[in-house]
Write a protein that holds these residues in place. Structure first.
Motif, mmCIF file in Angstrom:
data_model
loop_
_atom_site.group_PDB
_atom_site.id
_atom_site.type_symbol
_atom_site.label_atom_id
_atom_site.label_comp_id
_atom_site.label_asym_id
_atom_site.label_seq_id
_atom_site.Cartn_x
_atom_site.Cartn_y
_atom_site.Cartn_z
ATOM 1 N N ARG A 51 -7.056 4.894 -9.042
ATOM 2 C CA ARG A 51 -6.812 6.195 -8.425
ATOM 3 C C ARG A 51 -8.074 7.051 -8.507
ATOM 4 N N ILE A 70 -10.536 5.962 -5.874
ATOM 5 C CA ILE A 70 -10.136 6.344 -4.521
ATOM 6 C C ILE A 70 -10.353 7.843 -4.299
ATOM 7 N N LEU A 71 -9.975 8.646 -5.283
ATOM 8 C CA LEU A 71 -10.143 10.091 -5.144
ATOM 9 C C LEU A 71 -11.619 10.456 -5.069
ATOM 10 N N ARG A 121 -13.110 9.459 -1.766
ATOM 11 C CA ARG A 121 -12.607 10.341 -0.720
ATOM 12 C C ARG A 121 -13.320 11.687 -0.772
ATOM 13 N N ASP A 172 1.016 -2.765 -7.465
ATOM 14 C CA ASP A 172 2.110 -1.902 -7.055
ATOM 15 C C ASP A 172 1.677 -0.783 -6.121
ATOM 16 N N MET A 173 0.393 -0.387 -6.206
ATOM 17 C CA MET A 173 -0.032 0.662 -5.274
ATOM 18 C C MET A 173 -1.003 0.164 -4.210
ATOM 19 N N LEU A 175 -0.710 -1.628 -1.499
ATOM 20 C CA LEU A 175 -0.339 -1.662 -0.083
ATOM 21 C C LEU A 175 -0.237 -0.286 0.556
ATOM 22 N N VAL A 176 -0.018 0.727 -0.248
ATOM 23 C CA VAL A 176 0.086 2.060 0.354
ATOM 24 C C VAL A 176 -1.282 2.695 0.559
ATOM 25 N N CYS A 177 -2.314 2.071 0.014
ATOM 26 C CA CYS A 177 -3.648 2.620 0.202
ATOM 27 C C CYS A 177 -4.176 2.216 1.577
ATOM 28 N N THR A 178 -5.093 3.027 2.056
ATOM 29 C CA THR A 178 -5.758 2.705 3.316
ATOM 30 C C THR A 178 -7.258 2.665 3.061
ATOM 31 N N GLU A 222 -5.791 -1.352 2.549
ATOM 32 C CA GLU A 222 -5.054 -1.990 1.448
ATOM 33 C C GLU A 222 -6.049 -2.589 0.461
#
Lengths: 342, 342
Positions: B255, B258-259, B262, B281-282, B284-287, B289
Motif C-alpha cells: 500500500r 502504491i500511495l 501515485r 488479497d488486494m 486484483l483491485v489494484c490498477t 493488477e
DNA sequence: CTGAAAGCGCTAACAA
DNA sequence: TTGTTAGCGCTTTCAG
C-alpha cells in the motif's frame, strides 16, 4: 518427565498450607506480608502456574470467553476479534475462537463445544438471525451472551453492540442522487442479518425519498457461495438499463464490481460511480481511491469485551445495547452521472 | 437457576453408575447396547454436555490447542488461523487464540496464559526469533509446539511448517532483471523472522548473480511502528537514483508503494514496476493488477493442525518439518525498465 | 492471620 | 458388562 508444580508443591516449599498459597495466588484474603513474600518466592523458584481447569471445578469460572465468528478472513471480523481478544487478555481472560464458515449448523455445534469447555460467556456474530436450531441453542445457553450487530428474537434481553447502518446509507444515496445518478444498485450478501437488512431498507427508503423509481433502485442479493463476485456485477452492468452507481457491501462484492467494470471497459468514476461498505482496508490501493462507509472495528471489539466483562463482574446490571455510528469517507470513486443516463 | 446436569444426574436418570455414563460419553469400554441406548436417551433428555474442565483434571487433557499469532488483522495470519481452527474443530479440539501485537513480551505472557489454561499444545508464529525471554519461555514449555515459519534455536526439535521463500524471490529478481531493471529495492518489515531473513538473503544473492551492483539492490527495513507505510517508499523514490522496481513484503508496504508512486505521479508499470509478497488479497483491485508472490495459507493452517494432532495422538513420532512452496503469479504491474534508467 | 476437611465432575484402576 | 473407590488441583466453609 516431571509434571508442572502444583499449589501443593509450592505450599511444601514455602512451609505453609495449601490454602495460604491459594490466597496469595488470588490476592484474596489477608495474608501476612512475610508469608506472602515467602510464598511468592517459592512460586517463582518452582515456576508455578495455577491450573485454571482445577480452579474452574470449584468456582465454575474458567476465565475464558468464547468468540464465535462467521469468517476470520473477512477483515472486519478479524479486527473485531483481535480488539476483543486484547481487551479480554488485559483483564486476564482467554479467548476461545470458533469460526462457523457462515453455517448456522456449525454455529450451534460450536456453541456446544464452547459450553463443554466451560466458557464464562460468549461473544458472537451469527450468520442467520432466523435459523430455528441456532435460536434454540442460543435460548438454552446458560452463560452470558454478547450479540454483535444482530437482532435476535430471544426471550431474555442480552447485551449487544449494534451499528447504525441506516444513517450512512441514506447519506450516501443522497450524495449519489446529488451527483445526478438515477439508477443505483446495492450489492449485498444473501444473509438474513441486521446489517444487510438495515442497509437494504435504508437504501430503498432513501431512493424513494429522492424520487427514484423503485425499479431503478435495485438491491441484488449475492449468494455467499458465488465464488466469482464479479458475476452479479457483470449481469447488472450488461443489462439494458445498467446502474450508473453501485454500492457494494464488503470486500468480495467490491472486488467483483471493480473487476466487472474493468473487464467491460467502464471507467471509474466517469462511467460508473462506486461506493464500498466496510471496505476501507482496500480503498486506498484502488484507482481511483474508493469512497467508503466505514466503522470503527476496534471500538466494536473493545466494547463487546467490555460489556462481557461488566456482566461477569456485576451480576445484576440491566442488559445494555450500545449503538455505534457508521461514517462516510468521500474519496474519488464517485462522480457526476454520465450524460447519456439522464 | 439450576446448574447444568452432570454425569451423575445422567447416571441417576438412566439408573446406572457414573462410570457407565462416562464410558458412553467417551465411546470407550464395552457397554451393552441396551444400556448405551438408555444412557444416550437420558443425556439427550437432560441436555447433558460433558464438563471438559473436570475431565481435564483426571486426564490432563483439555482438548484445547493454543494459537499464538502476531496480528490477526494481517490477512495471511487470519487465513492460517482459520484453517487451523477448522481442522482442529473437526477433530474435536478447541482453539484458544492469543494475539501478541508483534510484542515478544506479550508472547511470553500469552504462552503462560495458555499453559495456565492447560492447553494440550500450542501452534505459534513468533515475532522475534532471537528474543531471549521468549526463547526461555519456549524452552520451558512442556506441551507440544508447532512452530510456523520460524527458525528457533531450541534444544529439542519441534514440529514446524516452513515455507520456501528463496526460490520465488530468485525467480522474481530474474524476471525484473530480464525486463531491464538494474536498480531494484526490497521493502520488508523490520523483524527478525525467517521469512524476512530468507527473502532478504535470496534477494541480495539473486541480484548479485544477475550482475547488479550491491548498491543497486537495496533492502529497506521498515519499522513495524511506521504508521504511514508510504514514507519509506517516498524516500526511496525521491532519492537521486530511485529504483525502477520495488518488491514489497506485505499489504502495508505494498500500500505504501502504491500511495507513494501515485503521489509522485509515477505510472505503474511504465515508471515503476511493483511486486507484492503475500498480498494476493488486494492484488486484483489494484490498477494495474499486481504481480505477487503467493502462498497457500489454507494449507499452512491445515498442516499445522495436522502436525499438532499427530503429535498428540502418536506420542513417539520424530519431529517433522514440512516445507511448503511459494509461487509467483504474474500480472500487469511489471514492465520494461524505463529508458532513462539504463 | 492461618489451617483442616470436604468436594467440584470426571475417569483410572481395580473388583465383581 | 458393570460398579466401587479414590483422587486429579483447587477453593469454600468453618475452626482455630
Amino acid at each position: 518427565m516431571q509434571n508442572r508444580p502444583t499449589l501443593k508443591d509450592v505450599a511444601k516449599a514455602a512451609g505453609v498450607s495449601n490454602i495460604t498459597v491459594s490466597r496469595v495466588a488470588n490476592g484474596s484474603g489477608l495474608v501476612h506480608p512475610d508469608t506472602r513474600l515467602r510464598v511468592e518466592e517459592a512460586m517463582r523458584s518452582l515456576g508455578y502456574l495455577p491450573n485454571l481447569a482445577a480452579r474452574a471445578m470449584r468456582t465454575n469460572l474458567t476465565g475464558t470467553i468464547g468468540f464465535l465468528v462467521p469468517d476470520l478472513t473477512n477483515y472486519p471480523n478479524a479486527a473485531v476479534a483481535q480488539a476483543a481478544e486484547r481487551r479480554l487478555a488485559e483483564a486476564g481472560f482467554g479467548m476461545l475462537l470458533a469460526s462457523s464458515a457462515l453455517n448456522p449448523v456449525r454455529e450451534a455445534k460450536a456453541l456446544a463445544a464452547l459450553q463443554t469447555r466451560q466458557v464464562d460467556g460468549v461473544v458472537l456474530y451469527v450468520s442467520d438471525e432466523a435459523d430455528p436450531e441456532l435460536l434454540t441453542a442460543l435460548r438454552r445457553f446458560k452463560t452470558p451472551l454478547v450479540v454483535l450487530d444482530r437482532t435476535l428474537p430471544l426471550n431474555a434481553e442480552v447485551d449487544s453492540v449494534i451499528c447504525d447502518h441506516a444513517t450512512a446509507m441514506r447519506e450516501v444515496v443522497r450524495y449519489l442522487v446529488q451527483l445526478g445518478h438515477r439508477r443505483i444498485a446495492l450489492l449485498v450478501p444473501e444473509l438474513r442479518i441486521r446489517p444487510v437488512i438495515e442497509r437494504s431498507t435504508a437504501f430503498r427508503t432513501a431512493a424513494a425519498e429522492a424520487g427514484i423509481a423503485e425499479s431503478c433502485a435495485t438491491v441484488v442479493q449475492v449468494s455467499a457461495a458465488t465464488a466469482a463476485g464479479s458475476v452479479p456485477a457483470l449481469t447488472l452492468l450488461e443489462g439494458p438499463t445498467p446502474p450508473t452507481a453501485i454500492i457494494a457491501d464488503g470486500n468480495r462484492l467490491l472486488r467483483g464490481v471493480i473487476l466487472a467494470s474493468r473487464s467491460l471497459g467502464r471507467a471509474m468514476p466517469a462511467d460508473l460511480s462506486v461506493i464500498g461498505i466496510d471496505t476501507d482496508d482496500m480503498a486506498l490501493v484502488c484507482t481511483p481511491e474508493i469512497t467508503c462507509i466505514v466503522r470503527d472495528f476496534n471500538e466494536i471489539g473493545q466494547l463487546a469485551a467490555d460489556l462481557m466483562l461488566r456482566r461477569l463482574t456485576t451480576q445484576a446490571a440491566a442488559p445494555q445495547q450500545v449503538i455505534l455510528p457508521s461514517q462516510v469517507v468521500l474519496r474519488s470513486s464517485c462522480g457526476p452521472a454520465p450524460r447519456s443516463s439522464r
